[in-house]
Design an enzyme around this catalytic site. Structure first.
Site, PDB file in Angstrom:
ATOM      1  N   ASP A 183      36.360  12.953  36.250  1.00 19.90           N
ATOM      2  CA  ASP A 183      36.647  14.248  35.638  1.00 19.90           C
ATOM      3  C   ASP A 183      38.157  14.344  35.407  1.00 19.90           C
ATOM      4  OD1 ASP A 183      35.896  16.975  34.868  1.00 19.90           O
ATOM      5  OD2 ASP A 183      34.222  16.677  36.234  1.00 19.90           O
ATOM      6  N   GLU A 186      34.502  18.437  27.234  1.00 24.34           N
ATOM      7  CA  GLU A 186      33.803  19.711  27.410  1.00 24.34           C
ATOM      8  C   GLU A 186      34.492  20.717  26.497  1.00 24.34           C
ATOM      9  OE1 GLU A 186      32.679  22.905  30.917  1.00 24.34           O
ATOM     10  OE2 GLU A 186      34.673  22.017  30.865  1.00 24.34           O
ATOM     11  N   HIS A 189      26.745  20.984  36.733  1.00 20.86           N
ATOM     12  CA  HIS A 189      27.170  21.748  37.920  1.00 20.86           C
ATOM     13  C   HIS A 189      27.405  23.228  37.617  1.00 20.86           C
ATOM     14  CE1 HIS A 189      30.738  20.664  35.712  1.00 20.86           C
ATOM     15  NE2 HIS A 189      31.411  21.592  36.359  1.00 20.86           N
ATOM     16  N   ASP A 190      27.449  23.600  36.338  1.00 22.28           N
ATOM     17  CA  ASP A 190      27.678  25.000  35.953  1.00 22.28           C
ATOM     18  C   ASP A 190      26.414  25.694  35.454  1.00 22.28           C
ATOM     19  OD1 ASP A 190      30.395  25.119  36.524  1.00 22.28           O
ATOM     20  OD2 ASP A 190      30.996  24.422  34.541  1.00 22.28           O
ATOM     21  N   ASP A 206      37.595  18.173  31.135  1.00 21.79           N
ATOM     22  CA  ASP A 206      37.260  19.570  31.414  1.00 21.79           C
ATOM     23  C   ASP A 206      37.937  20.503  30.399  1.00 21.79           C
ATOM     24  OD1 ASP A 206      36.069  21.468  33.430  1.00 21.79           O
ATOM     25  OD2 ASP A 206      38.162  22.107  33.567  1.00 21.79           O
TER      26      ASP A 206
END
Length: 556
Positions: free
Chosen positions: A99, A257, A330-331, A200
């Site tokens: 990440d 993302e 994860h969100d 991210d």
């Protein structure tokens, strides 16, 4: 397909380390815990592991607030553990993607600590510091996590910008020295041998100069600044610079993302001739069960909307860029609870959703526990939830007059902790995640839903995912074919056709708990030309789809 486009045929598995597996009984997943489970991931057949942040962090936002990019968070282990993990992953022929969180740092990062000290600090311009306006914040932007996007600091009598938590100050990418520091850090990880980056909120790194006020929507206290910090004026330039200075020598995988990116934006970001990113994460299909006012306002999914949206992305990027395919991360809440049926038809609907996604064009992402059909969780108490976004939303809604039960219902359906309960490895205490006390409670359904049970059942969701992964490796049409939506207006059936050279695939997915007869005669008349290559029921018949049935046919 060129060699350096290996990611097109790959399937990625996302690990959220805190909740994956705990090796040292402290209640938190760690790097050694991941190493212990690598053979399981090898058995599943995935090609790439994406590791959510494992960097040193005070953990205000579960590791997305980074204090030191080149150290490992103590709870997860050491740099030696990381080196061992990377080596063990590579020994199994799997790749590892990290990440990259460079829209913001932690407020405890050395850069920010220095930046705060004085207006003359050489690090001052690494962040967005501004004077207040008329005794208030520099502009009216709201933070993604609630409240203002600005925090006042007494030391220099100025405010700093934080699009996310107040402990996550935004980096100022206009500063060339800051960019060079970021590139140096990226090289540090690439030199270790990692295979790419998941970036991210990377389309937030270019802000509109002047940071203008955002529009205030009904019922909102703060302005929506997103048009000034998403897909900003220099975003393409910055991404191309990252490629030129860091990535061009490495055939690595990059996925950006990018909230708020349209298919038109994505076609630019992922066009191989532009050297920006290989693929992006879009969010449009994840907002279709939200009513106006944001994700906490619930409405049922309209399948026609979902079909239209996914078809739009499939068509817009075909032969131009590349899609990433995902239901979970994860969100996001668990897909089997969200678009499936996590009770009576949990197994059928989990397999159906998997087939629906994995036969599209793009790189599929599996989020830990998805392959065994893990579900959303309903904790009795707000205190059992750990997510900062959930707690902030609770306080805001309480102040607006929502009842406790109304707010909890939104949390049960959409809260991020649905994805963050520990992986259920077996039916022992805490689902075999830890022998200590877990950082967040385990979903009580671990007794029936766990890896051990899945591996012992040849008809489990796990083996269905294994089959999907192996078909993608064998069948070029899944990777290369075009996409054609069928039965566009059908309220319960998601059907599509893939074509490539002289091959053809038909995919039928029933998103309802009713048996549905296909009434389109033209389609039914074509069935004898096809053979069934995958189904989630025995004795399948494409003319009649049982509840949550998925059937995939290949032209003979």
């Amino acid at each position: 397909m060129e060699n350096n486009q290996w990611w097109k045929k790959s399937v990625v598995y996302q690990i959220y380390p805190r909740s994956f597996h705990d090796s040292n009984r402290d209640g938190m997943g760690d790097l050694q815990g991941i190493i212990e489970k690598l053979d399981y991931l090898k058995l599943l057949g995935v090609d790439v592991l994406w590791l959510s942040p494992v960097y040193d962090s005070p953990n205000d936002d579960n590791g997305y607030d980074i204090r030191n990019y080149q150290e490992i968070m103590q709870e997860f282990g050491t740099m030696e553990d990381f080196n061992q993990l990377l080596d063990q992953v590579h020994q199994r022929g799997i790749k590892l993607v990290m990440d990259l969180v460079v829209n913001h740092t932690s407020d405890e990062h050395d850069w920010f600590v220095e930046s705060k000290k004085s207006k003359e600090s050489p690090y001052r311009d690494y962040y967005f510091w501004r004077k207040g306006k008329d005794g208030r914040e520099p502009n009216n932007w709201g933070s993604v996590f609630g409240g203002s996007a600005w925090k006042y600091d007494e030391i220099t009598d100025e405010y700093y910008l934080h699009i996310f938590s107040k402990k996550q100050p935004d980096l100022n990418w206009e500063n060339p020295r800051l960019r060079q520091e970021v590139y140096q850090m990226m090289r540090f990880w690439l030199d270790k041998g990692i295979d790419g980056f998941r970036m991210d909120v990377i389309n937030f790194i270019s802000k509109e100069p002047g940071l203008p006020d955002g529009e205030i929507h009904d019922g909102q206290t703060y302005g929506d600044g997103s048009r000034y910090f998403m897909n900003g004026p220099r975003i393409h330039e910055f991404l191309q610079e990252i490629n030129e200075q860091v990535l061009s020598d490495n055939p690595v995988m990059t996925v950006g993302e990018m909230p708020g990116a349209s298919p038109k934006d994505a076609a630019q970001y992922t066009d191989p001739n532009r050297n920006e990113v290989n693929m992006i994460f879009t969010f449009e299909h994840m907002d279709l069960d939200s009513a106006p006012g944001g994700k906490w306002n619930l409405k049922p999914l309209n399948l026609v909307d979902l079909k239209e949206n996914l078809a739009k992305w499939q068509t817009a990027l075909h032969k131009k860029g590349w899609n990433s395919l995902y239901w979970n991360n994860h969100d996001q809440p668990r897909i089997v609870s969200r678009f499936g049926n996590d009770q009576e038809y949990r197994v059928e609907s989990a397999k159906m959703l998997a087939a629906c996604l994995h036969f599209m064009q793009g790189t599929p992402y599996i989020y830990q526990g998805e392959e065994i059909g893990m579900t959303n969780v309903k904790f009795d108490s707000l205190e059992d939830y750990r997510d900062i976004e959930t707690h902030n939303m609770y306080q805001e809604r309480k102040a607006l007059g929502y009842t406790h039960d109304e707010i909890m219902q939104s949390i049960y359906v959409k809260g991020r902790d649905n994805a963050r309960t520990p992986v259920q490895w077996d039916d022992s205490e805490h689902g075999g995640f830890t022998s200590g006390s877990p950082w967040i409670k385990v979903n009580p359904r671990y007794k029936e839903i766990n890896v051990k049970a899945a591996l012992e059942d040849p008809d489990s969701i796990f083996y269905f995912y294994q089959k999907l992964i192996s078909l993608r490796k064998k069948m070029d049409i899944i990777v290369e074919g075009d996409f054609q939506l069928l039965l566009q207006d059908h309220p319960a059936i998601f059907a599509y056709q893939r074509n490539w050279k002289d091959e053809s695939l038909l995919v039928f997915c029933n998103f309802s708990d009713k048996t549905i007869v296909i009434e389109d005669e033209d389609l039914v008349n074509r069935f004898p030309e096809y053979e069934i290559i995958l189904a989630n029921y025995e004795e399948a018949d494409p003319k009649e789809l049982r509840p949550y049935e998925a059937i995939v046919l290949k032209g003979k």
